[in-house]
Motif scaffolding. Sequence first.
Motif, PDB file in Angstrom:
ATOM      1  N   UNK A   4       1.061  -1.376  -0.105  1.00 28.99           N
ATOM      2  CA  UNK A   4      -0.094  -0.098  -0.145  1.00 28.99           C
ATOM      3  C   UNK A   4       1.177   1.114   0.154  1.00 28.99           C
ATOM      4  N   UNK A   5       0.366   2.648  -0.071  1.00 32.12           N
ATOM      5  CA  UNK A   5       1.029   3.447  -0.729  1.00 32.12           C
ATOM      6  C   UNK A   5       1.797   3.830   0.972  1.00 32.12           C
ATOM      7  N   UNK A   6       1.075   3.779   1.408  1.00 32.39           N
ATOM      8  CA  UNK A   6       1.050   3.916   2.952  1.00 32.39           C
ATOM      9  C   UNK A   6       2.608   3.439   3.419  1.00 32.39           C
ATOM     10  N   UNK A   7       2.830   2.017   3.505  1.00 33.46           N
ATOM     11  CA  UNK A   7       3.386   1.827   4.048  1.00 33.46           C
ATOM     12  C   UNK A   7       4.848   1.455   2.858  1.00 33.46           C
ATOM     13  N   UNK A   8       4.459   1.065   1.587  1.00 30.99           N
ATOM     14  CA  UNK A   8       5.416   1.898   0.670  1.00 30.99           C
ATOM     15  C   UNK A   8       6.336   3.602   1.564  1.00 30.99           C
ATOM     16  N   UNK A  43      10.246   3.235   2.950  1.00 33.86           N
ATOM     17  CA  UNK A  43      10.967   3.957   2.130  1.00 33.86           C
ATOM     18  C   UNK A  43      12.436   4.446   2.603  1.00 33.86           C
ATOM     19  N   UNK A  44      11.177   5.090   4.093  1.00 34.25           N
ATOM     20  CA  UNK A  44      11.524   6.458   5.416  1.00 34.25           C
ATOM     21  C   UNK A  44      12.460   5.534   6.223  1.00 34.25           C
ATOM     22  N   UNK A  45      12.408   3.738   6.597  1.00 32.79           N
ATOM     23  CA  UNK A  45      13.826   3.025   7.301  1.00 32.79           C
ATOM     24  C   UNK A  45      14.491   2.876   5.775  1.00 32.79           C
ATOM     25  N   UNK A  46      14.467   2.642   5.585  1.00 32.05           N
ATOM     26  CA  UNK A  46      15.841   2.019   4.504  1.00 32.05           C
ATOM     27  C   UNK A  46      16.095   3.532   4.183  1.00 32.05           C
ATOM     28  N   UNK A  47      15.915   5.027   3.775  1.00 30.28           N
ATOM     29  CA  UNK A  47      16.342   5.526   3.216  1.00 30.28           C
ATOM     30  C   UNK A  47      17.569   6.606   4.647  1.00 30.28           C
ATOM     31  N   UNK A  48      16.717   6.048   5.999  1.00 24.16           N
ATOM     32  CA  UNK A  48      17.526   7.557   6.904  1.00 24.16           C
ATOM     33  C   UNK A  48      17.776   6.128   8.222  1.00 24.16           C
ATOM     34  N   UNK A  49      16.691   5.500   8.757  1.00 19.72           N
ATOM     35  CA  UNK A  49      17.074   4.852  10.006  1.00 19.72           C
ATOM     36  C   UNK A  49      17.922   3.232   9.239  1.00 19.72           C
TER      37      UNK A  49
END
Length: 438
Positions: free
Chosen positions: A408-412, A416-422
């Motif tokens: 879903x767009x929300x999960x995406x 994406x935020x986790x893989x990009x920052x965290x």
Amino acid sequence: MQRTSARGNWSSAIGFILAALGSAVGLGNVWRFPYITGQYGGAAFILLYIGCVLAVGIPILLAELLIGRRTQRNPVGAFRILRPRSPWVVTGWLGVVSGFVILSYYAVVGGWVLHYLYLSLINSFSGKSPEQITALFANLNGQPWLQVFWLLMMMLLTILVVSRGVSRGIEAGNKIMMPLLFLLLLGLLVYALQTDGASAGLEFLLRPQWHKIGPAAVLEALGQALFSLSLGMGTMVTYGSYLSRQTHLVRSAFFVGLGDTLVAILAGFVLFPLVFSFGLEPSAGPGLIFRTLPIAFAQLPGSYLVALAFFVLLSFAALTSAISLLEVVCAYFVDEQGWARKNASWILGTMIFVLGIPSALGEQFLGFMDGLATNYLLPLGALLIAVFTGWVLTRDELRNAFSAGEISPFRFMGWWLLIRFISPVAVILIFLHQLGLF
Ligand code: PHE
């Protein structure tokens, strides 16, 4: 497309899931996780570990599977396809090198497991004193060529499965070994919970000792999450590359990530009741399952079968992970160099056997290789994969790599935020810690 089908494919979704779980569930779960949980004080560490799996492990796992499925290639080929003629291909190379390094010592420890399987088969534990049992391990270590022999056995088993191919070898092997592994684990759990030390063991595992949790514990949990989920060297890229678009990747990543964690925790629930029943030291370190657990096996009722079940389980766990390590190396030579799979598995497997001999001859060298892999190669690989996915691939490329309705767009956005920052920040912290910066 001709080339893609010639590489092999999973024949079913469940076959893929079991193979990925087989790669993830290994010595890391049954050998390493319980002893570091013992050292960092039980429940608090388990909670921390689950946090690392959810925030860092599963997002990277999903990224690897996605890259593999999208490119249908080994890690080197995958980066070549996504960013041709860019230095990112180094990430793939690093994965192939890690496969060599890790399997060379992993198969030595796997060989110890086979030796203990043999010892339990000939009933060598029952009736022995704790001193005699501890001596069994020293005895093995004192006979380097015996270790080389078991290393050879471990490599032969691994090569035999991998040379048969993706669906007829790897998938078929995992479909037999993984269900048996779960059954054995559950059986051992029921047994362990009935021993005298069950309540002490449970209390140790369930009562958080927050004072033992500091930066070192956090980094240990993170490194363990990467190792246990087989991340940072393209194993999951390779296994993902034999998938078709129909398999639901998001669900698969959760299933594999949580399933691996569950097995690690259950292994703790098997080990600690036994440890407390016999007054063994919960923080005994890496020797926990070889030096001390058989002491419990020596004295328990029904110990012959319990010891046998335990070492069968451990052999399966080690073998299914070793298979995935050899597969990464083979896939590269098959895809990029055009080798036949049979030749690739025998030649590369033999080379890894030779590379493993120094680890069999000296525990220091084994420790060195393990440190090299878990402290440097895997975190570096994981960092590169996270940065590549979060910062180099565009959001459109990523969205297109998912099938319609898969995420879903929300999960995406969350992923994406986790893989990009965290994920990158977390892995960089592991490095800074290793360099002694805090
Ligand atoms: N995940 C495996 C284990 O827990 C080890 C492994 C690491 C396998 C990296 C493949 C790649 O034992």
